[in-house]
Design a protein around this motif. Structure first.
Motif, PDB file in Angstrom:
ATOM      1  N   ARG A   1      -4.515  10.182   3.808  1.00 36.18           N
ATOM      2  CA  ARG A   1      -4.415   8.995   3.776  1.00 36.18           C
ATOM      3  C   ARG A   1      -6.176   8.523   3.841  1.00 36.18           C
ATOM      4  O   ARG A   1      -6.299   6.971   3.254  1.00 36.18           O
ATOM      5  CB  ARG A   1      -4.095   7.530   4.719  1.00 36.18           C
ATOM      6  CG  ARG A   1      -2.650   7.476   3.762  1.00 36.18           C
ATOM      7  CD  ARG A   1      -2.152   6.088   4.457  1.00 36.18           C
ATOM      8  NE  ARG A   1      -1.701   6.469   5.796  1.00 36.18           N
ATOM      9  CZ  ARG A   1      -0.248   6.599   6.509  1.00 36.18           C
ATOM     10  NH1 ARG A   1       0.958   7.310   5.260  1.00 36.18           N
ATOM     11  NH2 ARG A   1      -0.193   7.093   7.534  1.00 36.18           N
TER      12      ARG A   1
ATOM     13  N   ILE B   1       1.269  -1.575   0.060  1.00 35.09           N
ATOM     14  CA  ILE B   1       0.261   0.253  -0.106  1.00 35.09           C
ATOM     15  C   ILE B   1       0.592   1.164   0.077  1.00 35.09           C
ATOM     16  O   ILE B   1       0.343   2.175  -0.731  1.00 35.09           O
ATOM     17  CB  ILE B   1      -1.160   0.098   0.901  1.00 35.09           C
ATOM     18  CG1 ILE B   1      -2.115  -1.412   0.899  1.00 35.09           C
ATOM     19  CG2 ILE B   1      -1.453   1.224   1.142  1.00 35.09           C
ATOM     20  CD1 ILE B   1      -2.446  -1.369   2.278  1.00 35.09           C
TER      21      ILE B   1
ATOM     22  N   SER C   1      -7.290   3.667   0.191  1.00 34.71           N
ATOM     23  CA  SER C   1      -6.873   2.141   0.326  1.00 34.71           C
ATOM     24  C   SER C   1      -6.048   1.918   1.422  1.00 34.71           C
ATOM     25  O   SER C   1      -5.838   1.373   1.882  1.00 34.71           O
ATOM     26  CB  SER C   1      -6.926   1.937  -0.848  1.00 34.71           C
ATOM     27  OG  SER C   1      -5.805   2.265  -1.415  1.00 34.71           O
ATOM     28  N   ALA C   2      -5.431   2.772   1.602  1.00 30.87           N
ATOM     29  CA  ALA C   2      -4.174   2.893   2.316  1.00 30.87           C
ATOM     30  C   ALA C   2      -4.513   2.804   3.741  1.00 30.87           C
ATOM     31  O   ALA C   2      -3.696   3.004   5.013  1.00 30.87           O
ATOM     32  CB  ALA C   2      -2.973   3.647   2.093  1.00 30.87           C
TER      33      ALA C   2
END
Length: 122
Positions: free
Chosen positions: A112, A92, A116-117
């Protein structure tokens, strides 16, 4: 310790933060090491754990509800598969083999959110 030895600029930044916090808090005590007083220390620890976890973390999971497709590969219903914490941290982040504690500072964590991270921060 190896990550600090291999990254003297990180070691110097951490040393500066610890000296300042120790002076501000009147010596080395629990207040000195609070996250709010030494955010870079906590970022160094998080990054160390990401790159070199103290223990392997593997979660076994069964997809008992239905087939699951991941990147074009189908995992059939009732299959058992393993999820490991090390790979998540490597897949990631940008430049996953680089020791970069800054990725754990509040500004980077906030950046973030909604991506997705963001899973790294939970």
């Amino acid at each position: 310790m190896i990550h600090l030895a291999l990254n003297p600029e990180v070691q110097e930044k951490l040393n500066t933060e610890l000296v300042e916090s120790t002076q501000k808090c009147g010596g080395l005590n629990s207040e000195t090491l609070r996250k709010g007083n030494v955010p870079y220390l906590h970022a160094v620890l998080r990054e160390t754990h990401r790159l070199t976890p103290a223990a392997p973390l593997t979660v076994m999971k069964e997809n008992s509800l239905s087939d699951v497709e991941i990147h074009g590969s189908v995992i059939p219903k009732d299959s058992l598969f393993a999820l490991d914490g090390y790979s998540v941290g490597m897949d990631i982040v940008d430049e996953p083999n680089e020791f970069r504690p800054e990725r754990w500072l509040p500004k980077a964590v906030d950046a973030r959110k909604g991506t997705s991270a963001e899973v790294l921060d939970h």
